[in-house]
Scaffold this motif. Structure first.
Motif, PDB file in Angstrom:
ATOM      1  N   LYS A  99       0.824  -1.204   0.000  1.00 25.04           N
ATOM      2  CA  LYS A  99       0.000   0.000   0.000  1.00 25.04           C
ATOM      3  C   LYS A  99       0.863   1.261   0.000  1.00 25.04           C
ATOM      4  CE  LYS A  99      -3.766   0.279   2.315  1.00 25.04           C
ATOM      5  NZ  LYS A  99      -4.728   0.430   3.430  1.00 25.04           N
ATOM      6  N   HIS A 124      -5.342   9.938  -3.501  1.00 28.37           N
ATOM      7  CA  HIS A 124      -3.988   9.710  -3.990  1.00 28.37           C
ATOM      8  C   HIS A 124      -3.358   8.534  -3.250  1.00 28.37           C
ATOM      9  CE1 HIS A 124      -0.235  10.836  -5.905  1.00 28.37           C
ATOM     10  NE2 HIS A 124       0.382  10.922  -4.744  1.00 28.37           N
ATOM     11  N   LEU A 126      -2.638   3.852  -3.165  1.00 21.60           N
ATOM     12  CA  LEU A 126      -2.341   2.638  -3.935  1.00 21.60           C
ATOM     13  C   LEU A 126      -2.500   1.448  -3.003  1.00 21.60           C
ATOM     14  CD1 LEU A 126      -1.131   1.377  -6.607  1.00 21.60           C
ATOM     15  CD2 LEU A 126       1.098   1.562  -5.484  1.00 21.60           C
ATOM     16  N   GLU A 127      -3.145   0.383  -3.492  1.00 19.62           N
ATOM     17  CA  GLU A 127      -3.320  -0.826  -2.690  1.00 19.62           C
ATOM     18  C   GLU A 127      -3.374  -2.034  -3.619  1.00 19.62           C
ATOM     19  OE1 GLU A 127      -6.635  -2.767   0.337  1.00 19.62           O
ATOM     20  OE2 GLU A 127      -6.395  -0.596   0.226  1.00 19.62           O
ATOM     21  N   VAL A 128      -2.373  -2.937  -3.507  1.00 18.60           N
ATOM     22  CA  VAL A 128      -2.260  -4.070  -4.427  1.00 18.60           C
ATOM     23  C   VAL A 128      -1.906  -5.340  -3.652  1.00 18.60           C
ATOM     24  CG1 VAL A 128      -1.121  -4.988  -6.479  1.00 18.60           C
ATOM     25  CG2 VAL A 128      -1.420  -2.509  -6.227  1.00 18.60           C
ATOM     26  N   LEU A 146       5.460  -1.780  -9.434  1.00 22.23           N
ATOM     27  CA  LEU A 146       4.583  -1.175  -8.431  1.00 22.23           C
ATOM     28  C   LEU A 146       5.331  -0.170  -7.557  1.00 22.23           C
ATOM     29  CD1 LEU A 146       2.513  -4.244  -7.164  1.00 22.23           C
ATOM     30  CD2 LEU A 146       1.717  -2.365  -8.615  1.00 22.23           C
ATOM     31  N   ILE A 149       5.753   3.183  -9.126  1.00 18.48           N
ATOM     32  CA  ILE A 149       4.520   3.962  -8.997  1.00 18.48           C
ATOM     33  C   ILE A 149       4.377   4.513  -7.574  1.00 18.48           C
ATOM     34  CG2 ILE A 149       1.997   3.854  -9.054  1.00 18.48           C
ATOM     35  CD1 ILE A 149       2.231   1.724 -11.216  1.00 18.48           C
ATOM     36  N   ALA A 150       4.610   3.655  -6.580  1.00 19.93           N
ATOM     37  CA  ALA A 150       4.489   4.075  -5.185  1.00 19.93           C
ATOM     38  C   ALA A 150       5.474   5.180  -4.841  1.00 19.93           C
ATOM     39  CB  ALA A 150       4.704   2.874  -4.266  1.00 19.93           C
ATOM     40  N   LYS A 153       4.343   8.418  -6.298  1.00 22.07           N
ATOM     41  CA  LYS A 153       3.257   8.967  -5.483  1.00 22.07           C
ATOM     42  C   LYS A 153       3.808   9.602  -4.206  1.00 22.07           C
ATOM     43  CE  LYS A 153      -0.572   6.027  -7.058  1.00 22.07           C
ATOM     44  NZ  LYS A 153      -1.509   7.111  -7.349  1.00 22.07           N
TER      45      LYS A 153
END
Length: 233
Positions: A99, A124, A126-128, A146, A149-150, A153
């Motif tokens: 996350k 804003h 993220l959770e994967v 990922l 991207i994190a 952010k």
């Protein structure tokens, strides 16, 4: 005891409590924002997080993770690298979730008009899911993707904290000036000096308000959760 005095007492009690967060202190990137709010008589903060990347091991309930039943495998307020996540994943026995969470700030407000300045939410994040019952379900290449991207952010989150701080500081300064000249506020709305005063410094005022308005329209700036001083407290 009047409401202002009661809120002042409540604030003193709140700020004197020990920091019960996992870190035990305010995150570096949000210290100035917390100090700005706590320095105003109408606010005090109860908890905060500048933004973080976390890896949780627990059960999945749809897309929502129940943190109280999870094991924190990794948490960082800085950019994260793949190797750290891979090592942490080896400890996972359940369903691991990666996350990114943006700025979180909980603020007690003296009254409604004070809370309205802070009423902003954010999407804003993220959770994967990465593993199921301890078994890795994605490739290391995907984990690396990922994290890029994190980390992006995370950097964007820092910029938004700074922008929010500047806009909030401007709004509070403007409020102070308005409250110190309540009669002039009504008078100036109908004369040319009010218009002239607005035009004297457009960059210091207009730019900040314009950015804040756009942020509200996009539902895209750091979020603030506010609690108003109860009527029957």
């Amino acid at each position: 005891m009047d409401r202002n005095a009661e809120f002042k007492r409540w604030k003193a009690q709140g700020l004197s409590k020990a920091d019960l967060s996992r870190k035990g202190s305010v995150d570096e990137d949000v210290v100035e924002l917390v100090q700005l709010l706590n320095g105003r008589e109408q606010y005090f903060t109860t908890s905060s997080c500048a933004g973080r990347i976390i890896l949780l091991d627990g059960n999945i309930n749809g897309f929502e993770v129940q943190k109280q039943n999870c094991c924190w495998l990794l948490v960082t307020h800085k950019p994260c690298v793949k190797d750290d996540v891979i090592v942490a994943l080896k400890k996972a026995n359940g369903d691991a979730i990666l996350k990114f969470e943006p700025l979180i700030l909980h603020v007690q407000c003296r009254q409604l008009q004070d809370a309205q300045i802070l009423a902003i939410r954010s999407t804003h994040g993220l959770e994967v899911p990465l593993s199921h019952k301890g078994k890795l379900m994605v490739t290391e290449e995907y984990i690396d993707f990922l994290l890029k991207i994190a980390n992006q952010k995370m950097e964007e989150n820092k910029k938004r904290i700074e922008r929010f701080y500047n806009c909030l500081q401007h709004a509070l300064e403007k409020e102070t000036i308005t409250n110190s000249h309540p009669k002039e506020k009504i008078k100036d709305k109908n004369n040319s000096s009010y218009t002239h005063k607005k035009k004297r410094n457009p960059e210091a005022c207009g730019k900040c308000i314009e950015e804040n308005d756009k942020a509200l329209e996009n539902d895209d700036d750091p979020g603030i959760s506010v609690t108003i001083f109860p009527e029957d407290y």
